[in-house]
Design a protein around this motif. Structure first.
Motif, mmCIF file in Angstrom:
data_model
loop_
_atom_site.group_PDB
_atom_site.id
_atom_site.type_symbol
_atom_site.label_atom_id
_atom_site.label_comp_id
_atom_site.label_asym_id
_atom_site.label_seq_id
_atom_site.Cartn_x
_atom_site.Cartn_y
_atom_site.Cartn_z
ATOM 1 N N SER A 100 1.317 -1.201 0.331
ATOM 2 C CA SER A 100 -0.075 0.478 -0.372
ATOM 3 C C SER A 100 0.673 1.405 0.304
ATOM 4 O O SER A 100 0.593 2.850 -0.410
ATOM 5 C CB SER A 100 -1.093 -0.349 1.381
ATOM 6 O OG SER A 100 0.268 0.517 1.939
ATOM 7 N N HIS A 125 4.379 2.916 -1.316
ATOM 8 C CA HIS A 125 4.938 2.243 -2.433
ATOM 9 C C HIS A 125 6.219 2.580 -2.928
ATOM 10 O O HIS A 125 6.593 3.917 -2.733
ATOM 11 C CB HIS A 125 4.262 2.268 -4.437
ATOM 12 C CG HIS A 125 5.365 1.725 -5.659
ATOM 13 N ND1 HIS A 125 6.427 1.830 -5.744
ATOM 14 C CD2 HIS A 125 4.819 1.361 -6.621
ATOM 15 C CE1 HIS A 125 6.737 1.420 -6.906
ATOM 16 N NE2 HIS A 125 5.884 0.394 -7.187
ATOM 17 N N ARG A 137 -2.285 11.458 1.293
ATOM 18 C CA ARG A 137 -3.570 11.142 0.675
ATOM 19 C C ARG A 137 -3.782 12.848 0.324
ATOM 20 O O ARG A 137 -4.389 12.079 -0.676
ATOM 21 C CB ARG A 137 -4.780 9.891 0.914
ATOM 22 C CG ARG A 137 -3.237 8.598 1.343
ATOM 23 C CD ARG A 137 -4.082 8.135 2.224
ATOM 24 N NE ARG A 137 -4.289 7.960 3.442
ATOM 25 C CZ ARG A 137 -5.143 7.667 4.584
ATOM 26 N NH1 ARG A 137 -5.130 6.384 4.644
ATOM 27 N NH2 ARG A 137 -4.912 7.785 5.993
ATOM 28 N N HIS A 144 -6.056 4.726 -3.845
ATOM 29 C CA HIS A 144 -6.652 3.586 -5.338
ATOM 30 C C HIS A 144 -7.480 2.368 -4.641
ATOM 31 O O HIS A 144 -6.268 1.956 -3.854
ATOM 32 C CB HIS A 144 -5.416 3.303 -6.374
ATOM 33 C CG HIS A 144 -5.581 2.997 -6.964
ATOM 34 N ND1 HIS A 144 -6.092 2.960 -7.939
ATOM 35 C CD2 HIS A 144 -5.466 1.673 -7.817
ATOM 36 C CE1 HIS A 144 -6.427 2.475 -9.414
ATOM 37 N NE2 HIS A 144 -6.180 1.339 -9.164
ATOM 38 N N GLY A 145 -8.174 1.971 -5.038
ATOM 39 C CA GLY A 145 -8.593 0.539 -4.692
ATOM 40 C C GLY A 145 -9.405 0.328 -3.290
ATOM 41 O O GLY A 145 -10.236 -0.707 -2.906
ATOM 42 N N THR A 156 0.077 8.207 -3.499
ATOM 43 C CA THR A 156 -1.500 7.390 -3.695
ATOM 44 C C THR A 156 -1.074 6.133 -3.123
ATOM 45 O O THR A 156 0.094 5.351 -2.990
ATOM 46 C CB THR A 156 -0.847 7.579 -5.043
ATOM 47 O OG1 THR A 156 -1.565 8.411 -5.989
ATOM 48 C CG2 THR A 156 -1.934 6.377 -5.543
ATOM 49 N N VAL A 183 -2.502 2.956 -2.380
ATOM 50 C CA VAL A 183 -2.848 1.353 -3.134
ATOM 51 C C VAL A 183 -3.787 0.579 -1.995
ATOM 52 O O VAL A 183 -2.402 0.160 -0.916
ATOM 53 C CB VAL A 183 -2.397 1.122 -3.980
ATOM 54 C CG1 VAL A 183 -2.725 -0.808 -4.664
ATOM 55 C CG2 VAL A 183 -1.328 2.078 -4.619
ATOM 56 N N ASP A 184 -4.659 -0.022 -2.188
ATOM 57 C CA ASP A 184 -5.436 -0.798 -1.408
ATOM 58 C C ASP A 184 -4.556 -2.464 -1.447
ATOM 59 O O ASP A 184 -3.791 -2.721 -2.181
ATOM 60 C CB ASP A 184 -6.579 -1.358 -1.263
ATOM 61 C CG ASP A 184 -7.094 -1.630 0.204
ATOM 62 O OD1 ASP A 184 -7.269 -2.159 0.746
ATOM 63 O OD2 ASP A 184 -8.721 -2.130 -0.397
ATOM 64 N N VAL A 216 -2.361 -5.383 -1.662
ATOM 65 C CA VAL A 216 -2.451 -6.501 -3.018
ATOM 66 C C VAL A 216 -2.924 -7.829 -2.754
ATOM 67 O O VAL A 216 -3.877 -8.239 -3.171
ATOM 68 C CB VAL A 216 -1.286 -6.293 -3.150
ATOM 69 C CG1 VAL A 216 -1.002 -7.170 -4.942
ATOM 70 C CG2 VAL A 216 -0.399 -5.055 -4.277
#
Length: 243
Positions: free
Chosen positions: A105, A107, A130, A138-139, A213, A215-216, A218
């Motif tokens: 989440s 990066h 964020r 994202h996600g 950003t 990200v939820d 993976v």
């Protein structure tokens, strides 16, 4: 020239707490090496007794990258995030500490901008946010976005910390500053990140922000549920009274 020289002297200890992250840990380590390039850094993996074989993967990574660059500092069972950071710091040889999640989440491509922001401003803390231009999520579904944004707006209104993203956990700290504020923190789980940044703000430390950003995750399941929201509200009330 002086700023460049300063950057060369700094060492970054990246603390990554893990629990059942076998599918993610290899990729995050690869990406850290890819994006940090020639920076002086070490990755300290604090694994809380994952039953999925996370530690076996980390030992394989040590064969590839070296045990001086990847330190496995395991604990017998799940003992919480705050104590994971304290445990990791005991083994950190850098003068700066980066805290990031293992689930991708956060990066690693943002790490150079964290380091650049710190060297340009002399900040004690650089936190990923964020909620400024260039940042985002994202996600997440709308409910999750509203919950997170609402949590931050509520904390902003009540606590006035001067930071736009209180519950984010992707941060770079001057090691001495992290040691100072972490010793004052009593919260657990979701509230812990918020307490750290609020106390840092109250103590007058220089905090800068970098847009990221989020990200939820993976692989694996997210940890934010109804009980975390209740804990968050209780934690907010505690910080309102004590800071």
């Amino acid at each position: 020239m002086d700023g460049h020289h300063q950057k060369q002297k700094n060492k970054y200890s990246i603390i990554v707490p893990t629990y059942n992250e076998r599918l993610n840990i290899g990729l995050i380590v690869y990406l850290i090496f890819k994006h940090l390039g020639d920076a002086d850094f070490e990755i300290i993996i604090v694994d809380d007794g994952s039953p999925d074989g996370t530690q076996d993967v980390v030992k394989q990574l040590q064969q590839v990258y070296g045990e001086d660059r990847i330190l496995l500092r395991a604990r017998p069972r799940k003992l919480g995030l705050g104590t994971a950071y304290i445990h990791g710091m005991k083994h950190a040889s850098g003068n700066f500490v980066v805290i990031m999640d293992a689930d991708l989440s956060h990066h690693p491509k943002y790490l150079p901008s964290f380091i650049r922001k710190q060297s340009e401003t002399g900040a004690d803390i650089v936190t990923g946010t964020r909620y400024v231009k260039g940042g985002g999520v994202h996600g997440w579904n709308l409910m999750r976005k509203l919950t997170s944004r609402g949590a931050n707006v509520l904390a902003q209104t009540l606590l006035w910390p001067g930071v736009s993203d209180l519950t984010g956990s992707f941060r770079l700290y001057r090691k001495s500053v992290l040691e100072d504020i972490i010793s004052c923190c009593v919260s657990k789980g979701y509230v812990f990140q918020m307490e750290m940044i609020v106390r840092a703000s109250r103590k007058g430390y220089h905090i800068e922000e970098v847009p990221i950003t989020f990200v939820d995750r993976v692989f694996g399941s997210s940890k934010l549920g109804g009980s975390e929201i209740v804990e968050y509200l209780k934690g907010l009330a505690y910080l309102l009274v004590t800071t």
